[in-house]
Scaffold this motif. Structure first.
Motif: not given
Length: 412
Positions: A41, A46, A50, A52-55, A70, A73
């Motif tokens: 993670p 990541h 970005p 990837y988080k929402y596929d 991201r 964050e």
């Protein structure tokens, strides 16, 4: 005179820096990227991927905004912290082959790029420059330094050596077995000594990162126009670089693979080659060239050595002396019909980490018809070409060290 500046780097905490650091996004296969992001993670991947988080695959300005989110964050979660004082960063890499690279991460001047104090040896693609400039404007940071090289300097070498006697801020090893070390220099007198040495250098050279430096320069031009109170000290006037001495730079070759013989039979192709080269059949055992203007070729199950007939080629500029240019001018363009080395899908490049057996297997499996091996360019050639204002063909050099993203971050 080369102007460099300390900056307040945003860096991962010592405990997780090895988990954050990542190779450039494009260097991973899709499966490699997904595997790293599934199980780590903290990976910088990541941030730059970005979606990837929402596929989802997200592109353009929407992606840039999510990259920014991201990144913020990671800062909010304490993955990244920012140094309180402007610093130079002594950075050392020892790769799995025992090669060692020592240099300084610093902010380098966009004006120096404009005025050719920072010299270039490769062409850039305008579309890529503008795309990355827009990316930088939206995300507000740069996480991968441009690799620059400078003439060996005893004062800088002494400072680096003395700094490395102290406890490193970072020390971690990547899965590629490269070990990375970082030390911080925030002492005013030491910073001034380093700046003074660079101030006496008439030129420094881009070794790797021509598009990143060109994009940073475009950003500088845009922001300068928009800022009515521009004073040449704003962060956009600079871009992050890793500066290493010339003696630390390692240049390897890029070999060439071509998918067809441009409509020629094997015999017709060899006859055409004979006008430029003395050809010797070396049989099926992998053969590597041993000197400049001398190529190896793999064709139809056999290796050949190609020795240039110098009466057929004129050496008028530093570029003419470069093997990648020589191969283009005597074989790739006139015989194989490859005019655009960037966009012709008939040619591919294999970096010098892979031996000639890679060329052999790529031809034997039918994907390519012929392969060429060459000797690497030298730092002297690279500098002469840059000094003459000329540009190397694409993929003329594979340069080490290869840097990681997310270890030091420069904010705009």
């Amino acid at each position: 005179m080369a102007k460099i500046k300390p900056f307040k780097a945003v860096r991962p905490t010592r405990a997780i820096v090895g988990l954050v650091a990542a190779r450039p996004y494009q260097s991973y296969t899709v499966n490699e990227r997904e595997s790293r992001m599934d199980y780590n993670p903290y990976s910088f991947l990541h941030i730059v991927n970005p979606g990837y988080k929402y596929d989802q695959v997200i592109t353009g300005e929407e992606r840039y905004k999510l990259v920014r989110n991201r990144y913020l964050e990671f800062k909010e979660d304490g993955v990244f912290i920012q140094d309180k004082k402007p610093s130079f960063y002594v950075y050392k890499i020892v790769n799995r082959h025992g090669q060692e690279f020592n240099g300084i991460i610093a902010a380098t001047s966009a004006e120096d790029y404009e005025q050719d104090v920072i010299k270039k040896h490769e062409d850039t693609i305008e579309k890529r420059e503008k795309t990355f400039k827009s990316y930088l404007q939206t995300v507000g940071f740069n996480a991968e330094p441009v690799l620059l090289t400078y003439p060996d300097n005893s004062v800088i070498a002494s400072i680096i050596k003395e700094t490395q006697k102290n406890h490193a801020e970072f020390e971690f090893t990547m899965t590629y077995r490269d070990t990375h070390y970082l030390w911080k220099i925030d002492n005013g007198s030491t910073i001034a000594s380093i700046q003074n040495e660079f101030d006496q250098m008439k030129t420094i050279y881009i070794a790797d990162g021509h598009h990143r430096s060109a994009s940073s320069y475009l950003l500088y031009k845009d922001e300068k126009i928009k800022n009515a109170n521009h004073n040449s000290d704003e962060s956009y006037n600079f871009f992050m670089s890793y500066l290493i001495p010339e003696s630390d730079l390692v240049i390897q070759e890029f070999n060439r693979l071509v998918k067809d013989l441009n409509g020629l039979t094997k015999e017709e192709f060899l006859i055409r080659l004979d006008s430029f080269y003395r050809i010797e059949n070396r049989g099926p055992v992998p053969y590597t060239p041993s000197k400049p203007h001398h190529f190896s070729m793999y064709l139809d199950g056999e290796f050949y050595s190609l020795y240039l007939r110098k009466t057929r080629y004129s050496f008028n500029t530093a570029l003419d002396n470069l093997d990648a240019q020589l191969l283009y001018k005597t074989i790739l363009q006139p015989i194989l019909g490859i005019n655009d080395l960037r966009d012709d899908n008939r040619i591919e490049y294999v970096n010098g980490r892979h031996e000639m057996i890679t060329i052999k297997s790529s031809v034997d499996n039918g994907e390519f018809k012929v392969g060429f091996g060459m000797c690497p360019a030298t730092i002297k050639q690279m500098k002469h070409i840059a000094d003459e204002g000329l540009k190397m063909p694409p993929k003329s050099t594979y340069i080490l060290p290869k840097l990681r993203s997310g270890i030091t971050i420069y904010e705009y």
